[in-house]
Scaffold this motif. Structure first.
Motif, short mmCIF file in Angstrom:
data_model
loop_
_atom_site.label_atom_id
_atom_site.label_comp_id
_atom_site.label_asym_id
_atom_site.label_seq_id
_atom_site.Cartn_x
_atom_site.Cartn_y
_atom_site.Cartn_z
N ALA A 182 36.07 47.74 52.04
CA ALA A 182 35.21 48.85 51.63
C ALA A 182 35.16 49.04 50.10
O ALA A 182 34.06 49.28 49.57
N PRO A 183 36.28 48.96 49.35
CA PRO A 183 36.17 49.12 47.90
C PRO A 183 35.29 48.08 47.24
O PRO A 183 34.62 48.36 46.24
N ILE A 184 35.26 46.87 47.78
CA ILE A 184 34.44 45.81 47.20
C ILE A 184 32.96 46.11 47.46
O ILE A 184 32.10 45.81 46.63
N VAL A 185 32.67 46.70 48.61
CA VAL A 185 31.30 47.07 48.93
C VAL A 185 30.81 48.14 47.94
O VAL A 185 29.66 48.11 47.50
N ALA A 234 39.70 36.74 45.35
CA ALA A 234 40.68 37.78 45.08
C ALA A 234 41.29 37.62 43.69
O ALA A 234 41.53 38.61 42.98
N TRP A 235 41.53 36.38 43.27
CA TRP A 235 42.11 36.14 41.95
C TRP A 235 41.16 36.59 40.84
O TRP A 235 41.59 37.15 39.83
N VAL A 236 39.87 36.34 41.02
CA VAL A 236 38.88 36.79 40.04
C VAL A 236 38.90 38.31 39.93
O VAL A 236 38.82 38.87 38.84
N MET A 237 39.04 38.99 41.06
CA MET A 237 39.09 40.46 41.04
C MET A 237 40.35 40.95 40.33
O MET A 237 40.31 41.94 39.60
N LEU A 238 41.46 40.25 40.55
CA LEU A 238 42.72 40.68 39.95
C LEU A 238 42.75 40.47 38.44
O LEU A 238 43.36 41.25 37.71
N THR A 239 42.13 39.40 37.97
CA THR A 239 42.23 39.03 36.55
C THR A 239 41.04 39.51 35.74
O THR A 239 40.87 39.09 34.60
N ARG A 240 40.19 40.38 36.30
CA ARG A 240 39.04 40.89 35.57
C ARG A 240 39.52 41.70 34.37
O ARG A 240 40.38 42.56 34.49
N ASN A 241 38.96 41.40 33.18
CA ASN A 241 39.40 42.09 31.95
C ASN A 241 38.47 43.25 31.62
O ASN A 241 37.53 43.55 32.35
N GLU A 242 38.73 43.89 30.48
CA GLU A 242 37.95 45.07 30.11
C GLU A 242 36.49 44.72 29.87
O GLU A 242 35.60 45.51 30.15
N VAL A 301 33.02 46.46 31.48
CA VAL A 301 31.82 46.93 30.79
C VAL A 301 30.58 46.31 31.42
O VAL A 301 29.57 46.98 31.64
N GLN A 302 30.65 45.01 31.70
CA GLN A 302 29.51 44.34 32.33
C GLN A 302 29.23 44.94 33.70
O GLN A 302 28.08 45.11 34.09
N THR A 303 30.30 45.26 34.44
CA THR A 303 30.13 45.88 35.75
C THR A 303 29.45 47.24 35.62
O THR A 303 28.60 47.62 36.43
N ARG A 363 42.19 46.95 42.89
CA ARG A 363 43.23 46.01 42.45
C ARG A 363 44.24 45.78 43.57
O ARG A 363 44.66 44.64 43.82
N LEU A 364 44.63 46.85 44.25
CA LEU A 364 45.57 46.71 45.36
C LEU A 364 44.99 45.87 46.49
O LEU A 364 45.65 44.97 47.03
N MET A 365 43.73 46.13 46.84
CA MET A 365 43.10 45.38 47.91
C MET A 365 42.85 43.94 47.50
O MET A 365 42.87 43.03 48.34
#
Length: 220
Positions: A25-28, A87-95, A99-101, A194-196
């Protein structure tokens, strides 16, 4: 009647624990840009996509794998790698990524139906909702459908109803669970994501290990 009910609920009872819609759900929410209207449309489209993937896996999955000479363990290994990478891409997303998000989120309400359909399939529908574990389980369920014409039609019909029930549960969880998480605010949602993401990383590794163990006949 008991046999019919057992067959009817076999699909959702088997697939929903693997899909784990609460965890996705958080990814959605992130894909919807935090907009409630877009969340509703995206949840509906993901549910439709999920139903199609489940039905294709149920009805033709075994034939496709046999045609290409692909085994279920290989599907698990490839799918596990894909889930772990996402999942790794989500975990390592930087600041900068955040901003892009935020820019994407600001234009979420302008998404067309075609854009939502395109964005809803990867990675929300596949591999996060109907991922390799779900597909492998659906293929295994489809292998149990009798091949005789009349029993096959009856079994496929029951499976279609079960898949529709599964998709309905996914829609309700994504729609209402997403609204609940949006009330947590930006920080709370980010922490939850991040947890998910870590949980999804573990799931991907588990799927990968299960496939590798099957290939090498290692007890799991």
């Amino acid at each position: 009647m008991p046999s019919f009910l057992q067959s009817l609920f076999l699909v959702p009872l088997t697939l929903l624990p693997i899909i784990n819609p609460v965890g996705v759900a958080p990814i959605v929410i992130n894909a919807a840009g935090g907009d409630d209207k877009v969340l509703k449309r995206l949840s509906r489209q993901v549910a439709i996509n999920g139903w199609v993937v489940i039905m294709v896996s149920l009805l033709v999955g075994t034939y496709v794998l046999d045609a290409f000479g692909i085994s279920l363990p290989v599907v698990r290994v490839g799918g596990g790698l894909l889930v772990a990478y996402s999942a790794w891409v989500m975990l390592t997303r930087n600041e900068t990524d955040e901003v892009q998000t935020a820019v994407v989120q600001s234009s979420g309400t302008d998404l067309t139906e075609a854009e939502i359909v395109r964005r809803s399939f990867f990675p929300v529908t596949f591999p996060l909702t109907t991922g390799p574990g779900c597909i492998a389980a659906a293929i295994a369920l489809g292998a149990q459908i009798p091949r005789s014409p009349v029993p096959y039609v009856m079994g496929a019909g029951i499976a279609a109803i079960g898949a529709a029930f599964t998709a309905a549960v996914v829609y309700l969880v994504y729609r209402n669970g997403g609204r609940l998480l949006m009330r947590m605010g930006e920080v709370g949602t980010l922490v939850m994501m991040r947890l998910m993401a870590f949980v999804l990383l573990c799931i991907g590794i588990q799927i990968l290990w299960t496939g590798w163990a099957d290939l090498n006949h290692i007890p799991t």
